[in-house]
Design a protein around this motif. Structure first.
Motif, PDB file in Angstrom:
ATOM      1  N   LYS A  98       0.744  -1.249   0.138  1.00 37.37           N
ATOM      2  CA  LYS A  98       0.185   0.097   0.070  1.00 37.37           C
ATOM      3  C   LYS A  98       0.870   1.188   0.068  1.00 37.37           C
ATOM      4  N   LYS A  99       1.792   1.157   0.937  1.00 36.91           N
ATOM      5  CA  LYS A  99       2.934   2.475   0.742  1.00 36.91           C
ATOM      6  C   LYS A  99       3.630   2.561  -0.702  1.00 36.91           C
ATOM      7  N   GLU A 100       3.783   1.536  -1.306  1.00 34.74           N
ATOM      8  CA  GLU A 100       4.492   1.810  -2.797  1.00 34.74           C
ATOM      9  C   GLU A 100       3.404   2.374  -3.645  1.00 34.74           C
ATOM     10  N   ILE A 101       2.177   1.766  -3.462  1.00 36.91           N
ATOM     11  CA  ILE A 101       1.047   2.226  -4.461  1.00 36.91           C
ATOM     12  C   ILE A 101       0.581   3.479  -4.240  1.00 36.91           C
ATOM     13  N   PHE A 102       0.601   3.997  -2.876  1.00 32.81           N
ATOM     14  CA  PHE A 102       0.266   5.432  -2.447  1.00 32.81           C
ATOM     15  C   PHE A 102       1.249   6.519  -2.526  1.00 32.81           C
ATOM     16  N   GLU A 103       2.401   6.065  -2.821  1.00 31.22           N
ATOM     17  CA  GLU A 103       3.751   6.955  -2.947  1.00 31.22           C
ATOM     18  C   GLU A 103       3.343   8.358  -3.862  1.00 31.22           C
ATOM     19  N   PRO A 104       2.853   8.042  -4.864  1.00 29.61           N
ATOM     20  CA  PRO A 104       2.650   9.514  -5.829  1.00 29.61           C
ATOM     21  C   PRO A 104       1.688  10.454  -4.924  1.00 29.61           C
ATOM     22  N   LEU A 105       0.789   9.973  -3.973  1.00 31.93           N
ATOM     23  CA  LEU A 105       0.000  10.880  -3.128  1.00 31.93           C
ATOM     24  C   LEU A 105       0.579  11.374  -1.859  1.00 31.93           C
ATOM     25  N   LEU A 106       1.766  10.898  -1.435  1.00 27.89           N
ATOM     26  CA  LEU A 106       2.427  11.365  -0.289  1.00 27.89           C
ATOM     27  C   LEU A 106       2.578  12.902  -0.325  1.00 27.89           C
ATOM     28  N   LYS A 107       2.139  13.632   1.004  1.00 29.06           N
ATOM     29  CA  LYS A 107       2.290  14.992   1.106  1.00 29.06           C
ATOM     30  C   LYS A 107       3.483  15.179   2.203  1.00 29.06           C
ATOM     31  N   LYS A 108       3.065  14.642   3.402  1.00 34.65           N
ATOM     32  CA  LYS A 108       4.029  14.969   4.475  1.00 34.65           C
ATOM     33  C   LYS A 108       4.390  13.631   5.234  1.00 34.65           C
ATOM     34  N   ARG A 109       5.351  13.659   5.989  1.00 36.06           N
ATOM     35  CA  ARG A 109       5.720  12.551   6.848  1.00 36.06           C
ATOM     36  C   ARG A 109       6.069  13.318   8.178  1.00 36.06           C
ATOM     37  N   PHE A 110       5.507  12.645   9.307  1.00 42.23           N
ATOM     38  CA  PHE A 110       6.055  13.356  10.636  1.00 42.23           C
ATOM     39  C   PHE A 110       6.676  12.077  11.609  1.00 42.23           C
ATOM     40  N   VAL A 111       7.507  12.412  12.179  1.00 42.64           N
ATOM     41  CA  VAL A 111       8.183  11.264  13.441  1.00 42.64           C
ATOM     42  C   VAL A 111       8.240  11.584  14.551  1.00 42.64           C
ATOM     43  N   GLY A 112       7.510  10.880  15.469  1.00 39.78           N
ATOM     44  CA  GLY A 112       7.328  11.300  16.849  1.00 39.78           C
ATOM     45  C   GLY A 112       6.578  12.152  17.440  1.00 39.78           C
ATOM     46  N   PHE A 113       5.749  12.908  16.468  1.00 43.33           N
ATOM     47  CA  PHE A 113       4.890  14.069  16.924  1.00 43.33           C
ATOM     48  C   PHE A 113       3.445  13.387  17.077  1.00 43.33           C
ATOM     49  N   ARG A 114       2.695  14.105  18.151  1.00 43.97           N
ATOM     50  CA  ARG A 114       1.249  13.583  18.382  1.00 43.97           C
ATOM     51  C   ARG A 114       0.315  14.620  17.980  1.00 43.97           C
ATOM     52  N   ASP A 115       0.813  15.830  17.601  1.00 45.78           N
ATOM     53  CA  ASP A 115       0.017  16.986  17.202  1.00 45.78           C
ATOM     54  C   ASP A 115       0.786  17.701  16.280  1.00 45.78           C
ATOM     55  N   VAL A 116       0.217  17.645  14.978  1.00 49.41           N
ATOM     56  CA  VAL A 116       0.784  18.228  14.026  1.00 49.41           C
ATOM     57  C   VAL A 116      -0.166  19.437  13.084  1.00 49.41           C
ATOM     58  N   LEU A 117       0.556  20.381  12.596  1.00 48.42           N
ATOM     59  CA  LEU A 117      -0.271  21.144  11.783  1.00 48.42           C
ATOM     60  C   LEU A 117       0.003  20.749  10.292  1.00 48.42           C
ATOM     61  N   LEU A 118      -1.045  20.604   9.633  1.00 44.47           N
ATOM     62  CA  LEU A 118      -1.012  20.069   8.128  1.00 44.47           C
ATOM     63  C   LEU A 118      -0.937  21.212   7.205  1.00 44.47           C
ATOM     64  N   ASN A 119       0.138  22.081   7.336  1.00 40.34           N
ATOM     65  CA  ASN A 119       0.277  23.356   6.546  1.00 40.34           C
ATOM     66  C   ASN A 119       0.656  22.699   5.172  1.00 40.34           C
ATOM     67  N   GLY A 120       0.037  23.251   3.963  1.00 41.37           N
ATOM     68  CA  GLY A 120       0.396  22.863   2.777  1.00 41.37           C
ATOM     69  C   GLY A 120      -0.355  21.538   2.325  1.00 41.37           C
ATOM     70  N   ILE A 121      -1.176  20.809   2.939  1.00 50.90           N
ATOM     71  CA  ILE A 121      -1.700  19.485   2.719  1.00 50.90           C
ATOM     72  C   ILE A 121      -3.188  20.020   2.013  1.00 50.90           C
ATOM     73  N   THR A 122      -3.332  19.815   0.701  1.00 50.40           N
ATOM     74  CA  THR A 122      -4.541  20.040   0.019  1.00 50.40           C
ATOM     75  C   THR A 122      -5.104  18.884  -0.628  1.00 50.40           C
ATOM     76  N   GLY A 123      -6.517  19.177  -0.907  1.00 47.63           N
ATOM     77  CA  GLY A 123      -7.223  18.199  -1.767  1.00 47.63           C
ATOM     78  C   GLY A 123      -8.445  17.783  -1.064  1.00 47.63           C
ATOM     79  N   ARG A 124      -9.264  16.944  -1.898  1.00 43.06           N
ATOM     80  CA  ARG A 124     -10.764  16.998  -1.375  1.00 43.06           C
ATOM     81  C   ARG A 124     -10.452  15.803  -0.247  1.00 43.06           C
ATOM     82  N   TYR A 125      -9.800  14.804  -0.868  1.00 39.59           N
ATOM     83  CA  TYR A 125      -9.536  13.467  -0.032  1.00 39.59           C
ATOM     84  C   TYR A 125      -8.303  13.389   0.816  1.00 39.59           C
ATOM     85  N   LEU A 126      -8.216  12.551   1.867  1.00 39.62           N
ATOM     86  CA  LEU A 126      -7.244  12.662   2.557  1.00 39.62           C
ATOM     87  C   LEU A 126      -7.182  11.298   3.471  1.00 39.62           C
ATOM     88  N   PHE A 127      -6.138  10.625   3.601  1.00 41.80           N
ATOM     89  CA  PHE A 127      -6.010   9.506   4.460  1.00 41.80           C
ATOM     90  C   PHE A 127      -4.633   9.666   4.982  1.00 41.80           C
TER      91      PHE A 127
END
Length: 288
Positions: A98-127
């Protein structure tokens, strides 16, 4: 995301959802991977705001979250357009597939954060795809909350702060830190009345409410009896010290209204007639 259905609509590998929390399965080699269901904002080009996860302990590198977005509900897979939700739910595809299939849609990755601001992530659909790795401490996740559309305090500032896109982006992200704190406190205050709603209260909260009414040994009460006791406590306090109040109070514990006899010579002495009808074990005796 706070119930079993949310996990059933997504994909979970190497983990288990139990007692309201996501954890790594005991038989998993290293960690768990959770792929969320596809969220639809109903508006093309939506700016997603914030993501918060209730994670215990200082998770550090033990928690990694990647966000994917698109204006279309499909993705090209094996030379054809396939619904994203169909691929998410496909149990034949591994988490790595799944990670390989969805790679073109990847916008941001966070490590170790429990509360993140999704600045710059746009689009009608998100997962999102969450990787949870086993650690020595209690590394589990509870409720997850996704906020949209994005709101920014920069709109309350004079227009001069928005003229330069580069400066405006920094100002917006800087204000976002304080905006998150403020909105969290505002939400807690707005929902504080729910803490006093006995039906929605957790066991610990019900026991604390019972202490307000000076109700003792409530740890012996089953949840359903404690819930009813807290609900009727104001009414019972008004009848405190009366035979009618005692009958009503004891009936909550026994399930049957007991027969209480008063002593004519000693008004401070009362007798519960035939207690064996109401008390069947030592736990009920201690509770009474």
């Amino acid at each position: 995301i706070n119930k079993q259905l949310d996990y059933d609509l997504g994909f979970l590998s190497g983990g288990e959802y139990r007692n309201g929390r996501l954890s790594v399965s005991s038989d998993a080699e290293s960690g768990a991977c959770f792929v969320s269901r596809l969220f639809d904002s109903r508006s093309e080009g939506t700016e997603w705001g914030r993501f918060v996860v209730d994670a215990r302990s200082n998770v550090g590198a033990g928690l990694q979250i990647a966000f994917y977005s698109s204006n279309k509900p499909t993705i090209v897979y094996r030379d054809r357009n396939v619904p994203i939700q169909e691929l998410i739910s496909n149990r034949k595809l591994s988490a790595e597939d799944k990670k390989e299939i969805f790679e073109p849609l990847l916008k941001k990755r966070f490590v170790g954060f429990r509360d993140v601001l999704l600045n710059g992530i746009t689009g009608r659909y998100l997962f999102f795809i969450m990787d949870l790795y086993r650690q020595e401490n209690d590394n589990t996740c509870g409720d997850m909350c996704l906020y949209f559309p994005k709101t920014s305090w920069i709109r309350y500032l004079p227009s001069v702060y928005s003229r330069n896109p580069k400066d405006a982006d920094f100002t917006e992200r800087f204000l976002g830190i304080f905006q998150s704190f403020y909105e969290d406190r505002e939400r807690e205050i707005r929902n504080s009345s729910e803490l006093l709603y006995h039906v929605a209260g957790e066991r610990a909260m019900l026991e604390e409410l019972a202490e307000w009414y000076d109700l003792t040994d409530v740890y012996l009460c089953p949840d359903e009896k404690l819930n009813e006791l807290v609900r009727r406590a104001p009414h019972l306090m008004a009848k405190h010290g009366t035979i009618g109040g005692m009958k009503e109070y004891l009936s909550l514990y026994t399930g049957t209204e007991p027969e209480i006899k008063e002593d004519d010579k000693n008004p401070n002495l009362v007798t519960i007639a035939d207690p064996e009808r109401y008390i069947t074990n030592m736990r009920e005796y201690s509770l009474l």
